[in-house]
Design a protein around this motif. Structure first.
Motif, mmCIF file in Angstrom:
data_model
loop_
_atom_site.group_PDB
_atom_site.id
_atom_site.type_symbol
_atom_site.label_atom_id
_atom_site.label_comp_id
_atom_site.label_asym_id
_atom_site.label_seq_id
_atom_site.Cartn_x
_atom_site.Cartn_y
_atom_site.Cartn_z
ATOM 1 N N GLY A 1 0.814 -1.208 0.000
ATOM 2 C CA GLY A 1 0.000 0.000 0.000
ATOM 3 C C GLY A 1 0.847 1.257 0.000
ATOM 4 N N ALA A 2 1.908 1.276 0.819
ATOM 5 C CA ALA A 2 2.768 2.456 0.885
ATOM 6 C C ALA A 2 3.479 2.694 -0.442
ATOM 7 N N GLN A 3 3.917 1.623 -1.070
ATOM 8 C CA GLN A 3 4.631 1.776 -2.345
ATOM 9 C C GLN A 3 3.670 2.205 -3.469
ATOM 10 N N LEU A 4 2.454 1.671 -3.457
ATOM 11 C CA LEU A 4 1.458 2.128 -4.430
ATOM 12 C C LEU A 4 1.151 3.606 -4.231
ATOM 13 N N LEU A 5 1.108 4.021 -2.981
ATOM 14 C CA LEU A 5 0.828 5.430 -2.693
ATOM 15 C C LEU A 5 1.944 6.317 -3.231
ATOM 16 N N ALA A 6 3.181 5.911 -3.061
ATOM 17 C CA ALA A 6 4.309 6.690 -3.582
ATOM 18 C C ALA A 6 4.267 6.746 -5.108
ATOM 19 N N HIS A 7 3.908 5.633 -5.736
ATOM 20 C CA HIS A 7 3.796 5.630 -7.200
ATOM 21 C C HIS A 7 2.650 6.533 -7.661
ATOM 22 N N ALA A 8 1.540 6.512 -6.927
ATOM 23 C CA ALA A 8 0.422 7.390 -7.278
ATOM 24 C C ALA A 8 0.861 8.846 -7.259
ATOM 25 N N ASP A 9 1.627 9.209 -6.238
ATOM 26 C CA ASP A 9 2.103 10.589 -6.141
ATOM 27 C C ASP A 9 3.052 10.914 -7.295
ATOM 28 N N ARG A 10 3.920 9.972 -7.629
ATOM 29 C CA ARG A 10 4.876 10.226 -8.719
ATOM 30 C C ARG A 10 4.176 10.286 -10.067
ATOM 31 N N PHE A 11 3.038 9.611 -10.198
ATOM 32 C CA PHE A 11 2.253 9.671 -11.430
ATOM 33 C C PHE A 11 1.445 10.969 -11.534
ATOM 34 N N GLY A 12 1.541 11.799 -10.523
ATOM 35 C CA GLY A 12 0.809 13.067 -10.543
ATOM 36 C C GLY A 12 -0.686 12.872 -10.387
ATOM 37 N N TYR A 13 -1.062 11.962 -9.460
ATOM 38 C CA TYR A 13 -2.495 11.641 -9.354
ATOM 39 C C TYR A 13 -3.304 12.899 -9.046
ATOM 40 N N ASN A 14 -4.557 12.879 -9.479
ATOM 41 C CA ASN A 14 -5.433 14.046 -9.362
ATOM 42 C C ASN A 14 -6.144 14.012 -8.011
ATOM 43 N N ARG A 15 -5.799 14.981 -7.156
ATOM 44 C CA ARG A 15 -6.336 14.984 -5.796
ATOM 45 C C ARG A 15 -7.402 16.069 -5.615
ATOM 46 N N GLN A 16 -8.213 16.314 -6.664
ATOM 47 C CA GLN A 16 -9.236 17.358 -6.590
ATOM 48 C C GLN A 16 -10.272 17.089 -5.513
ATOM 49 N N MET A 17 -10.694 15.849 -5.346
ATOM 50 C CA MET A 17 -11.737 15.530 -4.389
ATOM 51 C C MET A 17 -11.151 15.351 -2.987
ATOM 52 N N PRO A 18 -11.857 15.813 -1.942
ATOM 53 C CA PRO A 18 -11.361 15.640 -0.573
ATOM 54 C C PRO A 18 -11.054 14.195 -0.211
ATOM 55 N N SER A 19 -11.794 13.252 -0.747
ATOM 56 C CA SER A 19 -11.520 11.841 -0.435
ATOM 57 C C SER A 19 -10.214 11.367 -1.037
ATOM 58 N N LEU A 20 -9.652 12.160 -1.965
ATOM 59 C CA LEU A 20 -8.373 11.816 -2.582
ATOM 60 C C LEU A 20 -7.222 12.638 -1.999
ATOM 61 N N ALA A 21 -7.485 13.308 -0.881
ATOM 62 C CA ALA A 21 -6.445 14.148 -0.273
ATOM 63 C C ALA A 21 -5.240 13.315 0.149
#
Length: 995
Positions: A932-952
């Motif tokens: 989970g932690a590594q997927l989260l780091a990859h999501a951040d490096r992919f420039g994931y879209n955090r527009q929604m509060p649930s994606l903060a």
């Protein structure tokens, strides 16, 4: 009649009629209450000290009344405000405006409401107001309107008796005249009025407006096209009239001007007394009119003259005499043309709204065949084509006796043959829709008929300039006549004054056009005029007058599309090139890219091999660029016939907007074909700022798609710096909208709002409604994050009201997901999570044919699904979205393999984020926590879209830190120097290890 009291003055500051209050707060003390009430009763002049002492203490006068009164006044001032009670030469007064004391405000507000005919609201105010002749007159009318004339007569007698007992006088002359009117109304005369066998639907507002107009004006004309229900409405107004005497005169059967007075006299029981053979026609007419005047007399009366359009001058002459020579007569006319006299006020009767027309159809269709299958969507589709004409709706509903709703609509291609055979009691001119229009047609002269025929080629209304071009000369005179006859309506909007025909009238005109053989020439004139307009508008579109040019194109958009489609059918290359170039740029600025796509294939079929004249090469280039660009966006390809034709045509001299855009587009295509974006990057540094600006803007979009969000932001900021206002405000506003999305995507809400606020007014002025909706959604999410939930709700309501969030792009995504987030923020967890699941279902249903290659992998669906999963995880409801989570896990590897179009790294990153928080929730074991932690780091490096509060980011990071402290930071450090494009295999490896 509905009251407008809620729209009237604000609440008075001092209330004395019930509880004594100041600014809504109770005032303490019985003697203070007595003082304030006494001052209110005394009015603006106030009351003497002795009078106030008597009112406050009665017989129990204090030892020092002056001092005691001063104490009460001081207490009253303390409870209200120091300036409320003012000293006078002999005592005290309230120094307040009339509107600030409820007892004083009763009179003007009650009189205002009564004058407007809003008797229900006026009555309780007038009953409590101090009585004088003016108040009593208004009160009597209100009582008559609410409780009936007998109650008003009883109220008058009570008032008269009171005056006689107290003062020994009678009411004034105006009240006595009103009493006589009420007596007459108690025995009303209603001559010629008919009662309806079925309800009048959809006219409540018109009845209220007409009642007010008849009350305020000597002459009122209900004007509108045939079939709108003017006659039925006039009968109803006669039945509801306040006047004791009402005469209804039908003029449809009168064939000569001289017959108007004769028909009116006949209804009023008047005959001319001069022997016809001994004097002239004029003398006999004068005698008859004089006798009509005598018959009308001085009592209030309403004369209704129905169907005046074929005798307008004669009716106008008679009405002018009657209102000049009688003091209390009101005249109501129905006509397709106004009378044109000074005393007249015109009420333009509108078509029924779609909802009212549907209600009318359902009522009549059910009566025609009880049990008929009436599907709402079919009924609304049919009724929407009937111009809101009650007659047309009723004639169509009558066909339900023998046809289905769908069959009726299919046969509307020949509506005049279909819509015939109305109710038996209807006049002959209303038995068929053709007869209704034919009645007006026969009132036109040859020039006016010719204008109507030729102007029927305009499907979407027309300007005066367009009318001049198609009519073949100065169209103002015949056009004015068509407006007067209600065959053409005038609409004034942002694009200026325009003229429209009801579709029924337009189809009648087209029938006449075909019969005269003038159809080809009329269409040719319209086509020539619109081609010139398209070319001229295209040259101005990217200039300082961009907003005005967009507005003028929008006014003619429907006609331009109509001409374009006809030109495609006729293989008319020059017309297609000119109109498509103009429309393509217009739609691009408006954000209506799907309109370009919908026409692309037909236009390509005609143009890719066509030769065009040199003067149309720029228009051809603009058309090809628009089609190629949208092909790239929606089909994820840089291949196609427009690209190939554009390559052959070339970018030209790189001076016009079309040439500059072609240069950037072709360079990008060649770079991608070579496996790099070096060509595009070189253009970002081009010495021509116009080329560099577009290249930077496109480079920003490319790098955002690649997950390089900070680089994308830097490119967009440079593109904004180079935006040239001389080419119009759209360029800068579009880049600002792009920056708003980029900065919101990385969680910088303050900068996102700054760009949003700057962009919205420009895009709104340009008509880019989808872009405005997306930006309003940014503001709504920002308001949610700041805790301004009411503001967020209002913004979402605005988007829905504008119907700008119903598509498939950003506005729709943020609206649907944002509504879910708002419910969650308000603590309505079940509702919020259900809204999220519904959002995914709704977006899955919004497909687009051009995206066939990505069906099932639509980015707007995947983003919403990812946000829904993350929201459910945060609220501990994973079981409700287990299927969505599994779907994301299956689809991410397919996207990472590049098997479905271009890879959108931020969307993939958002999917990785959702899968990451799923793994990190519910006290994971070390292996799951690490994944989970590594997927989260990859999501951040992919420039994931955090527009929604649930994606903060912060709550997700907290989950990871709680499960495996420091793991995200370690992984992020290892990924820092690697580009997202190089991390695809790593991400796939992590996904393969998920259960």
């Amino acid at each position: 009649m509905p009251s407008s009291a809620a729209d009237g003055p604000q609440a008075p500051r001092l209330a004395v009629l019930d509880d004594v209050r100041w600014d809504g707060e109770p005032v303490p003390g019985e003697r203070t209450h007595a003082l304030l009430r006494a001052l209110a009763d005394a009015g603006a002049r106030g009351l003497s000290e002795a009078g106030l002492v008597e009112e406050v203490w009665g017989d129990d006068v204090p030892a020092n009344p002056t001092k005691a009164l001063q104490v009460v006044v001081s207490r009253a001032r303390s409870a209200t405000a120091p300036e409320v009670i003012e000293r006078t030469g002999h005592g005290y007064r309230l120094a307040l405006a009339e509107r600030d004391v409820d007892a004083w405000a009763l009179r003007p507000e009650g009189l205002r409401l009564a004058a407007a005919g809003e008797y229900d609201a006026a009555l309780p105010l007038l009953e409590r107001a101090a009585p004088d002749d003016e108040v009593v007159a208004a009160l009597l009318r209100a009582v008559a309107g609410v409780r009936g004339v007998p109650a008003a007569l009883e109220r008058y007698e009570t008032y008269r008796a009171g005056l006689a007992d107290r003062l020994g006088i009678d009411p004034g002359p105006e009240l006595r005249a009103l009493h006589a009117e009420l007596l007459a109304r108690d025995r009303p005369v209603r001559e010629g009025l008919l009662y309806e066998s079925s309800p009048l639907i959809g006219r409540d507002h018109d009845v209220a407006a007409l009642a007010a107009m008849v009350r305020a004006s000597r002459v009122t004309s209900i004007v509108g096209a045939g079939g709108l229900g003017k006659t039925r409405l006039a009968h109803l107004m006669g039945r509801l009239a306040e006047q004791p005497v009402v005469h209804f005169v039908a003029l449809a059967g009168v064939t000569s001007p001289e017959g108007v007075a004769v028909e009116v006299g006949d209804v009023l029981g008047v005959r001319d007394s001069v022997a016809g053979g001994l004097v002239s026609v004029a003398a006999r007419s004068t005698d008859l009119v004089g006798r009509i005047v005598d018959q009308v007399g001085t009592a209030p009366a309403l004369l209704i003259l129905d169907n005046c359009e074929h005798l307008v001058d004669a009716v106008a002459d008679l009405v002018q005499v009657l209102v000049t020579r009688t003091p209390a007569l009101r005249v109501l006319t129905t006509s397709r043309a106004p009378l044109g006299i000074a005393a007249e006020r015109v009420y333009l009767l509108p078509q029924l709204t779609l909802d009212d027309a549907v209600e009318l159809f359902l009522e009549r269709a059910t009566a025609a065949r009880p049990g008929a299958r009436l599907v709402d969507t079919e009924v609304r589709s049919l009724v929407g084509r009937l111009d809101g004409l009650p007659l047309a709706v009723e004639l169509a509903a009558a066909k339900v006796r023998v046809m289905s709703v769908a069959e009726i609509e299919r046969r509307l291609a020949d509506r005049f043959a279909l819509l015939r055979g109305g109710a038996r009691e209807a006049p002959e001119r209303h038995q068929t829709l053709l007869a209704v229009i034919d009645w007006s047609w026969n009132l036109l002269d040859g020039e006016q008929q010719s204008a109507l025929r030729r102007l029927s080629v305009f499907r979407d209304g027309f300007s005066l300039a367009g009318a001049d071009a198609v009519v073949g000369g100065d169209a103002l005179v015949p056009l004015s006549a068509l407006v007067d006859q209600s065959l053409v309506t005038v609409v004034e909007g942002a694009g200026g004054l325009r003229y429209r025909m009801l579709e029924t009238v337009r189809e009648f005109g087209q029938l006449q056009l075909a019969q005269t053989g003038d159809e080809t020439q009329s269409h040719a004139r319209m086509r020539e005029w619109l081609v010139d307009l398209a070319l001229a508008s295209g040259r101005r579109l990217f200039g300082a007058g961009q907003v005005e040019t967009m507005t003028s194109i929008r006014a003619e958009e429907g006609n331009l599309v109509d001409v374009l489609r006809r030109a495609l059918e006729d293989a008319d290359v020059p017309t297609v090139v000119a109109t498509m170039a103009c429309l393509a740029d217009f739609w691009t600025i408006e954000g209506s890219h799907l309109k370009v796509v919908n026409l692309s294939h037909e236009v390509e079929d005609l143009l890719v091999e066509a030769e065009v004249a040199p003067e149309l090469e720029e228009a051809l280039r603009t058309t090809l660029v628009a089609i190629a660009f949208n092909t790239m966006i929606f089909s994820d390809t840089l291949e196609g016939r427009s690209f190939d034709r554009l390559e052959r045509l070339g970018a030209g001299k790189r001076t016009t907007r079309g040439e500059i855009t072609a240069e950037v587009l072709l360079s990008w295509r060649r770079s991608i074909a070579a496996g790099s974006v070096d060509g595009l990057e070189e253009l970002c540094a081009d010495p021509d700022p116009a080329i560099a600006q577009i290249a930077l803007q496109w480079s920003s979009q490319f790098h955002e798609n690649q997950g390089e969000v900070q680089l994308a932001r830097a490119r967009a900021l440079e593109a904004l710096r180079l935006a040239d206002d001389d080419t119009g405000p759209w360029t800068a506003a579009l880049v600002r909208a792009q920056l708003a999305g980029l900065t919101m995507q990385v969680g910088d809400m303050a900068e996102a709002i700054e760009h949003t606020v700057a962009a919205i007014p420009v895009l709104d002025a340009l008509g880019a409604h989808e872009d405005v909706a997306q930006l309003k959604a940014v503001l709504a999410v920002g308001a949610m994050e700041a805790g301004r939930l009411d503001e967020a709700a209002r913004l979402f309501d605005d988007i829905e009201t504008d119907e700008a969030g119903t598509g498939i792009f950003g506005g729709a995504i943020i609206l649907l997901c944002g509504r879910a987030e708002l419910a969650l923020a308000l603590g309505r967890t079940d509702e919020g999570l259900l809204r999220y699941r519904d959002a995914v279902t709704t977006l899955k249903a919004r497909t687009f044919p051009a995206l066939g290659a990505v069906v099932g992998y639509e980015p707007w669906v995947l983003y919403a699904a990812s946000a829904a999963v993350a929201a459910h995880v945060r609220h501990g409801r994973q079981a409700d979205v287990a299927d969505l989570r599994d779907e994301l896990q299956r689809k991410v590897p397919v996207l990472l393999d590049g098997a479905v179009g271009f890879l959108d790294f931020p969307v993939c990153g958002t999917m990785l984020f959702a899968l990451a928080v799923w793994e990190l929730a519910s006290d994971p074991d070390p292996a799951r926590a690490r994944s989970g932690a590594q997927l989260l780091a990859h999501a951040d490096r992919f420039g994931y879209n955090r527009q929604m509060p649930s994606l903060a980011w912060a709550p997700a990071l907290a989950l990871a830190e709680a499960a495996l402290p420091g793991e995200v930071a370690r992984c992020a450090a290892a990924l820092a120097d690697r580009r997202p494009t190089d991390l695809r295999d790593d991400a796939k490896h992590l996904l393969a290890g998920l259960s």
